[in-house]
Design a protein around this motif. Structure first.
Motif, PDB file in Angstrom:
ATOM      1  N   UNK A   1      21.629   3.569   0.015  1.00  0.00           N
ATOM      2  CA  UNK A   1      21.124   2.388   0.723  1.00  0.00           C
ATOM      3  C   UNK A   1      21.854   2.158   2.045  1.00  0.00           C
ATOM      4  N   UNK A   2      23.128   2.570   2.110  1.00  0.00           N
ATOM      5  CA  UNK A   2      23.896   2.384   3.345  1.00  0.00           C
ATOM      6  C   UNK A   2      23.735   3.562   4.302  1.00  0.00           C
ATOM      7  N   UNK A   3      22.924   4.559   3.904  1.00  0.00           N
ATOM      8  CA  UNK A   3      22.710   5.765   4.725  1.00  0.00           C
ATOM      9  C   UNK A   3      24.036   6.464   5.010  1.00  0.00           C
ATOM     10  N   UNK A   4      24.853   6.577   3.973  1.00  0.00           N
ATOM     11  CA  UNK A   4      26.152   7.229   4.096  1.00  0.00           C
ATOM     12  C   UNK A   4      26.199   8.461   3.191  1.00  0.00           C
ATOM     13  N   UNK A   5      27.308   9.178   3.319  1.00  0.00           N
ATOM     14  CA  UNK A   5      27.540  10.327   2.464  1.00  0.00           C
ATOM     15  C   UNK A   5      28.138   9.884   1.143  1.00  0.00           C
ATOM     16  N   UNK A   6      28.942  10.748   0.525  1.00  0.00           N
ATOM     17  CA  UNK A   6      29.535  10.397  -0.766  1.00  0.00           C
ATOM     18  C   UNK A   6      30.395   9.137  -0.668  1.00  0.00           C
ATOM     19  N   UNK A   7      30.349   8.342  -1.727  1.00  0.00           N
ATOM     20  CA  UNK A   7      31.131   7.110  -1.796  1.00  0.00           C
ATOM     21  C   UNK A   7      32.130   7.252  -2.944  1.00  0.00           C
ATOM     22  N   UNK A   8      33.387   6.964  -2.650  1.00  0.00           N
ATOM     23  CA  UNK A   8      34.421   7.042  -3.666  1.00  0.00           C
ATOM     24  C   UNK A   8      35.226   5.778  -3.729  1.00  0.00           C
ATOM     25  N   UNK A   9      36.118   5.718  -4.718  1.00  0.00           N
ATOM     26  CA  UNK A   9      36.980   4.556  -4.900  1.00  0.00           C
ATOM     27  C   UNK A   9      38.413   4.934  -4.557  1.00  0.00           C
ATOM     28  N   UNK A  10      39.091   4.071  -3.865  1.00  0.00           N
ATOM     29  CA  UNK A  10      40.495   4.254  -3.508  1.00  0.00           C
ATOM     30  C   UNK A  10      41.322   3.338  -4.403  1.00  0.00           C
ATOM     31  N   UNK A  11      42.303   3.915  -5.056  1.00  0.00           N
ATOM     32  CA  UNK A  11      43.105   3.143  -6.005  1.00  0.00           C
ATOM     33  C   UNK A  11      43.858   2.024  -5.298  1.00  0.00           C
ATOM     34  N   UNK A  12      44.116   0.933  -5.982  1.00  0.00           N
ATOM     35  CA  UNK A  12      44.888  -0.160  -5.371  1.00  0.00           C
ATOM     36  C   UNK A  12      46.278   0.334  -4.966  1.00  0.00           C
ATOM     37  N   UNK A  13      46.695  -0.044  -3.763  1.00  0.00           N
ATOM     38  CA  UNK A  13      48.006   0.351  -3.274  1.00  0.00           C
ATOM     39  C   UNK A  13      48.018   1.709  -2.587  1.00  0.00           C
ATOM     40  N   UNK A  14      46.967   2.497  -2.761  1.00  0.00           N
ATOM     41  CA  UNK A  14      46.901   3.816  -2.114  1.00  0.00           C
ATOM     42  C   UNK A  14      46.662   3.624  -0.620  1.00  0.00           C
TER      43      UNK A  14
ATOM     44  N   UNK B   1      14.160   3.003  -2.259  1.00  0.00           N
ATOM     45  CA  UNK B   1      15.089   3.806  -1.456  1.00  0.00           C
ATOM     46  C   UNK B   1      16.180   4.407  -2.339  1.00  0.00           C
ATOM     47  N   UNK B   2      16.676   3.598  -3.292  1.00  0.00           N
ATOM     48  CA  UNK B   2      17.762   4.072  -4.144  1.00  0.00           C
ATOM     49  C   UNK B   2      17.309   5.163  -5.100  1.00  0.00           C
ATOM     50  N   UNK B   3      16.029   5.137  -5.499  1.00  0.00           N
ATOM     51  CA  UNK B   3      15.571   6.060  -6.534  1.00  0.00           C
ATOM     52  C   UNK B   3      15.075   7.389  -5.955  1.00  0.00           C
ATOM     53  N   UNK B   4      14.872   7.477  -4.663  1.00  0.00           N
ATOM     54  CA  UNK B   4      14.347   8.717  -4.074  1.00  0.00           C
ATOM     55  C   UNK B   4      15.220   9.932  -4.394  1.00  0.00           C
ATOM     56  N   UNK B   5      16.541   9.875  -4.221  1.00  0.00           N
ATOM     57  CA  UNK B   5      17.353  11.053  -4.575  1.00  0.00           C
ATOM     58  C   UNK B   5      17.274  11.392  -6.058  1.00  0.00           C
ATOM     59  N   UNK B   6      17.120  10.380  -6.894  1.00  0.00           N
ATOM     60  CA  UNK B   6      17.035  10.615  -8.337  1.00  0.00           C
ATOM     61  C   UNK B   6      15.756  11.363  -8.673  1.00  0.00           C
TER      62      UNK B   6
ATOM     63  N   UNK C   1       0.839  -1.209   0.000  1.00  0.00           N
ATOM     64  CA  UNK C   1       0.000   0.000   0.000  1.00  0.00           C
ATOM     65  C   UNK C   1       0.873   1.259   0.000  1.00  0.00           C
ATOM     66  N   UNK C   2       1.824   1.304   0.885  1.00  0.00           N
ATOM     67  CA  UNK C   2       2.692   2.483   0.976  1.00  0.00           C
ATOM     68  C   UNK C   2       3.564   2.625  -0.268  1.00  0.00           C
ATOM     69  N   UNK C   3       3.981   1.503  -0.836  1.00  0.00           N
ATOM     70  CA  UNK C   3       4.772   1.568  -2.067  1.00  0.00           C
ATOM     71  C   UNK C   3       3.964   2.197  -3.189  1.00  0.00           C
ATOM     72  N   UNK C   4       2.690   1.803  -3.299  1.00  0.00           N
ATOM     73  CA  UNK C   4       1.854   2.383  -4.365  1.00  0.00           C
ATOM     74  C   UNK C   4       1.552   3.849  -4.106  1.00  0.00           C
ATOM     75  N   UNK C   5       1.388   4.230  -2.857  1.00  0.00           N
ATOM     76  CA  UNK C   5       1.183   5.651  -2.562  1.00  0.00           C
ATOM     77  C   UNK C   5       2.406   6.457  -3.022  1.00  0.00           C
ATOM     78  N   UNK C   6       3.592   5.925  -2.770  1.00  0.00           N
ATOM     79  CA  UNK C   6       4.822   6.601  -3.196  1.00  0.00           C
ATOM     80  C   UNK C   6       4.904   6.642  -4.729  1.00  0.00           C
ATOM     81  N   UNK C   7       4.601   5.512  -5.362  1.00  0.00           N
ATOM     82  CA  UNK C   7       4.707   5.441  -6.822  1.00  0.00           C
ATOM     83  C   UNK C   7       3.707   6.385  -7.488  1.00  0.00           C
TER      84      UNK C   7
END
Length: 1055
Positions: free
Chosen positions: A947-960, A818-823, A745-751
């Protein structure tokens, strides 16, 4: 269409096992079994059973439906004026929360009026296949209300009927009810006595039957209304009643044809007899009551309790030897006057010297033969048994072998007959029992009394002890028809599912005797047989009987039989009626118009499927197969689906005396404790049973039963598989399904809110995902459709419920929404996600509709129509999504890859929980040595952070080098996760909290270790708990070490 992510991953990446350090976190969303995976059905059923039992295990020790599990919800009512049969008004906004009363209002009368449930309507559907699918409902008795077993039958049958209808088959599901001869007559008799002080025999037969029909018209429709409440999509224009005109014609025709085929005969044989009802009863109406020893029972017609489970030892003197006697034991001394012999085993050396001798009857002094028979069990008791052929099936067989004449000493009303002598004649059989024992004592032939275990046959209709009496009755010869039923299963022409029921089927038919179909009642189908008065039939002393569809036909048959003019003959119709199971056995074809060759009979017979409870396998299913094959030349159906018995959450059989009976109406609408207690008082429980039942209800339902709704009950019942054994149902489980309804029900209200005004859906075949997340959820939707199709085709509804629950709750609500809300919050809003949301709602609701018809209709009607052809007027007749039509969305490799992203989300959530970051949104870095993994995470960085309720996510190069002061968690062998802590956690404040938590877990661990040391072998559950506690302690120790390190290091300038 594009396939995401853009870069392929290296195959070896997915073969990695867990790291040697902390175990790999569980995925956020468990993947269902892939299509075609070779998983044992039994294992799958066992797994589903464990998942269902989990809430029941949590409930153990606390009342069902306690305040911890449920708080009353606001009931929203549909109050828009709507005439019955008019379409419900869906123009207003959806209420803020799911309310079953609101959702289920008004839809069923509209479905019925529009004719959606009629095969003629379905033949005109755009998706019509031209195939037919037919079923009949197991006709419930008109005397009762639908119990939870009926609800299970309806839920399964309706889900199958709706699925076939939506996929385009012409569906006929025939409704009907059973006249329930014994039960209905008893109800009306009680009502007549209560209201007018009149007994049945004070009225004429016709007058009494008019009273029954009046009662049926007033009360008999309740069952139909309950079926409508359950959403059963039956074709009500074809409703049948087993006493209506069409059924009466079919019953008469069947009796005449069976007689002409030589399969009916009249004979004097032992039958199950209810003295309280004064009628023969069927085997299914005899309940076996095991007694461990002496037990007092209250029986109808007996002012005082009657003791059972007592073995009386009686001496039979040997004729001609004053000091010799044979002692026998009996639990039924009231039958002693009917004894005609004493039997011993021929090899029993204790009695070899008495072979051929005669004994004196202990009451009459008459001479009785001592016979030898190998059926006697010499190791039981004294090895000698009394033989009473008129009142024992085993003794009747023995008497026939030795040509012994039976003596009937118990009458139809349970009193002693004239054969017993003046001193006993007319006494109630259990009063006579005491008098006989006293007489044995006086004569010095009483040899003892002791407690003795036994099984007592009880009439389920009256509660009286069943007697075995010799009666002249009509019998159906079953041997030949039974052999055909066995061959049908062995050859595969008749499929029983689950297949383990075949063993019971074969065993029952291999021991099948002839079927007594006479009942000494007034309500029912009067037997179309006539006694030719003053004529003798074949055989010495036998009556002359003829059978006919009408009296005129019977008179003509009598004239041919006797050689006398028909006008000179006097015929008397048999006053008895046929066993209710006789008309029920004809239901699959009589309901379609047989013996007339109707269009329905030609198109829909044999039925496509019979679904019913496994307890009716032989009593109903077996008889339908026998009579259907004999009378129509075809099996009445080729497939039988059998569900198990519904028990309570503790696995106990539902019983009024236990107070654990669940009325589906109480689960649907809710019931206060006081109302439940009042229902108990309406029944016929004894005072002690009533107190026990009331106490059980107060414990299990201290706050009553919460309102769950029809859809939640149906979904719960369908989630139990036939292979999983008996169905242990708890209200908390149904409540869980109501919460699932609320989630949808709540999903359809959101959609609906996200679609906005002027939204125009794209055709399914044109929709192409514009992001990896869109591609993932559409692939999950396509997999769900495939799993639902597989479950319906295999008629394994738990596969369907599991797939739907998984998609709506985990894939759509927990992940994609949850993932699409910011979009969706961006401006301008991208066009892709709303189209994906619409497709998820439209297709997801159509997949759900066979199981939750009310909720699916309520929400689907509010979706905008797709452009193009005319939309289906109702979801009932909308096309069911096929796996083939959605195959272009399926990306199995993408789903497999995304599970790695979900593992990262789970690990980050665990880190947040460890450091109690409730509101902060820390930055995250992922470091991987595998290029494929880096490309995967790159494609999902934004949804991962969301989805993890975190801020920006980045990648760290191998060996860094990893940033200083950040929390770290491994993800397998190749990925490290880093989460920012500096400035977000106060180490000094947090360390004491971790210490307290560690102390608590350590105490639990020590307790479990002590428990394990006292056991010979630790069970699996204990071992898992130990491992889990040890992992949690390791995580806490690591967090403590990290926080101490933070206290010692200066904060970094940046990354």
């Amino acid at each position: 269409m594009p396939h995401w992510p853009l870069a392929p991953l290296r195959p070896p990446f997915w073969g990695l096992g867990p790291s040697r350090g902390a175990p790999r976190p569980r995925p956020l969303c468990t993947q269902p079994e892939p299509h075609g995976a070779r998983v044992s059905r039994k294992n799958r059923a066992a797994k589903l059973k464990r998942l269902r039992e989990r809430p029941a295990a949590l409930e153990a020790g606390s009342p069902a439906g306690s305040s911890k599990a449920w708080t009353p919800k606001e009931i929203v009512l549909y109050e828009t004026p709507t005439e019955p049969g008019d379409k419900k008004d869906v123009s207003g906004p959806l209420p803020p929360a799911y309310s079953p009363k609101y959702v289920e209002a008004a839809w069923y009368p509209w479905w019925e009026r529009e004719g959606f449930f009629k095969p003629e309507y379905q033949a005109r559907l755009p998706q019509a296949t031209g195939d037919s699918f037919s079923m009949c409902i197991p006709p419930p008795n008109i005397t009762g209300s639908l119990h939870i077993g009926h609800a299970l039958t309806v839920a399964i049958q309706d889900a199958l009927a709706r699925w076939h209808r939506m996929r385009g088959d012409r569906v006929l599901w025939v409704p009907g009810s059973d006249h329930a001869g014994i039960a209905t007559q008893a109800v009306v008799e009680r009502q007549l006595w209560k209201e007018r002080g009149v007994r049945r025999h004070e009225l004429s037969r016709d007058a009494f039957l008019r009273e029954v029909w009046k009662w049926k018209e007033a009360k008999g429709s309740e069952i139909c209304e309950q079926l409508r409440v359950l959403g059963a999509s039956l074709d009500w224009d074809r409703e049948c009643f087993t006493m209506d005109a069409g059924s009466s014609v079919a019953v008469t025709e069947a009796f005449v044809r069976l007689s002409k085929a030589g399969l009916l005969y009249r004979n004097r044989q032992l039958v199950n007899w209810s003295c309280a009802l004064r009628s023969a009863i069927s085997d299914i109406e005899v309940e076996s009551l095991p007694l461990e020893g002496c037990t007092e029972l209250r029986l109808p017609g007996c002012p005082a309790p009657v003791p059972f489970g007592l073995l009386v030892s009686v001496a039979f003197p040997v004729d001609g030897e004053p000091d010799a006697e044979v002692v026998v034991g009996t639990t039924r001394p009231e039958t002693l006057p009917g004894d005609v012999a004493v039997a011993v085993h021929p090899d029993d050396s204790r009695y070899t010297h008495l072979h051929g001798r005669q004994l004196r009857h202990p009451l009459t002094g008459q001479l009785l033969p001592l016979i030898t028979d190998s059926a006697v069990q010499p190791h039981l008791g004294t090895g000698a048994v009394k033989v009473t052929p008129a009142h024992s099936p085993a003794d009747a067989e023995m008497g026939a072998r030795h040509d012994l004449s039976p003596v009937s000493v118990i009458a139809e009303d349970g009193t002693m007959t004239w054969h017993c002598g003046d001193w006993l004649q007319g006494l109630h059989r259990f009063v006579a029992r005491e008098k006989i024992v006293s007489a044995l004592r006086e004569r010095g032939l009483f040899r003892g009394l002791q407690s003795h275990p036994m099984v007592l046959p009880i009439c389920s209709r009256s509660g009286d002890v069943v007697e075995y009496l010799l009666k002249s009755q009509w019998f159906v010869r079953c041997r030949e028809m039974g052999e055909q039923a066995v061959k049908a299963v062995e050859s595969g022409a008749l499929e029983l599912h689950p297949s383990f029921h075949q063993k019971h089927w074969l065993h029952w038919f291999s021991h099948l005797g002839d079927w007594c179909v006479s009942r000494q009642l007034w309500w029912g189908h009067q037997i179309p047989a006539y006694l030719v008065v003053e004529e003798q039939g074949q055989g010495h002393g036998s009556d002359c009987w003829v059978v006919g569809r009408t009296e005129a036909e019977a008179r003509q048959a009598a004239a041919e039989l006797t050689g006398r003019p028909a006008a000179e003959l006097t015929l008397e119709r048999d006053p008895d009626v046929l066993d209710t199971w006789f008309s029920s056995a004809l239901f699959p074809f009589s309901a379609l118009g047989w013996p007339t060759k109707t269009p329905d009979l030609a198109r829909f017979y044999p039925l496509s499927l019979l679904e019913t409870g496994s307890d009716l396998l032989v009593f109903w299913v077996g008889r339908m197969v026998m009579l259907g094959t004999q009378l129509t030349g075809q099996l009445p159906f080729s497939k039988v689906l059998l569900h198990s018995m519904v028990r309570d959450r503790q696995g106990r059989k539902m019983s009024k005396s236990l107070g654990n009976v669940l009325d589906p109406r109480d689960i649907i609408t809710g019931a206060e404790l006081q109302a439940l207690q009042e229902k108990l008082k309406v029944g016929n429980l004894a005072a002690a049973e009533l107190n026990m039942a009331a106490a059980a209800q107060r414990k299990d339902f201290p706050h009553g039963i919460p309102e769950c709704g029809t859809d939640a009950l149906r979904f719960t019942l369908c989630s139990h598989g036939a292979l999983a054994g008996d169905l242990n149902l708890s209200v908390s489980e149904v409540l869980g399904s109501r919460r699932f309804c609320n989630k949808i029900w709540n999903a359809l209200r959101f959609i609906l809110n996200s679609l906005g005004q002027g939204f125009s859906p794209q055709p399914t075949e044109e929709l192409s995902p514009s992001s990896p997340m869109d591609a993932w959820v559409l692939s999950r939707l396509a997999l769900t459709a495939a799993e639902c199709e597989r479950g319906f085709l295999a008629r394994e509804l738990p596969l369907v419920t599991h797939a739907l629950h998984h998609f709506w709750l985990h894939s759509l609500c927990d992940v994609y929404l949850e993932a699409v809300k910011p979009v969706l919050a961006r401006s301008p809003r991208p066009e892709g996600p709303p189209q994906v949301l619409f497709s998820c709602a439209d297709i997801g609701l159509r997949l759900l509709a066979p199981l939750m018809p009310f909720l699916a209709e309520e929400l689907w009607q509010r979706l905008p129509s797709r452009p193009g052809g005319p939309a289906a007027p109702s979801i009932c007749v909308a096309p069911y999504p096929s796996a083939h039509s959605l195959e272009h969305w399926r990306q199995a490799e993408l789903e497999q890859r995304f599970s790695r992203v979900q593992e990262a989300v789970q690990a980050l959530r665990a880190l947040r929980a460890t450091y109690q970051l409730t509101k902060a949104r820390p930055r995250v870095l992922l470091q991987s040595s595998e290029p494929g993994e880096r490309e995967l995470f790159q494609a999902f960085l934004e949804p991962l952070g969301t989805l993890a309720h975190c801020g920006p996510v980045g990648l760290l190069s191998p060996g860094q080098a990893a940033p200083s002061g950040w929390a770290q968690a491994p993800l397998g062998d190749s990925v490290q996760i880093y989460m920012e802590l500096q400035g977000l956690v106060d180490p000094q404040a947090h360390l004491p909290l971790l210490a307290a938590q560690r102390h608590k877990l350590q105490k639990q661990l020590e307790g479990l270790l002590r428990q394990r040391s006292s056991q010979r072998e630790a069970d699996t559950q204990t071992q898992h708990r130990l491992s889990s506690l040890q992992r949690e302690l390791l995580k806490l120790d690591k967090a403590v070490s990290h926080l101490r390190q933070l206290m010692e290091e200066p904060p970094p300038r940046g990354i």
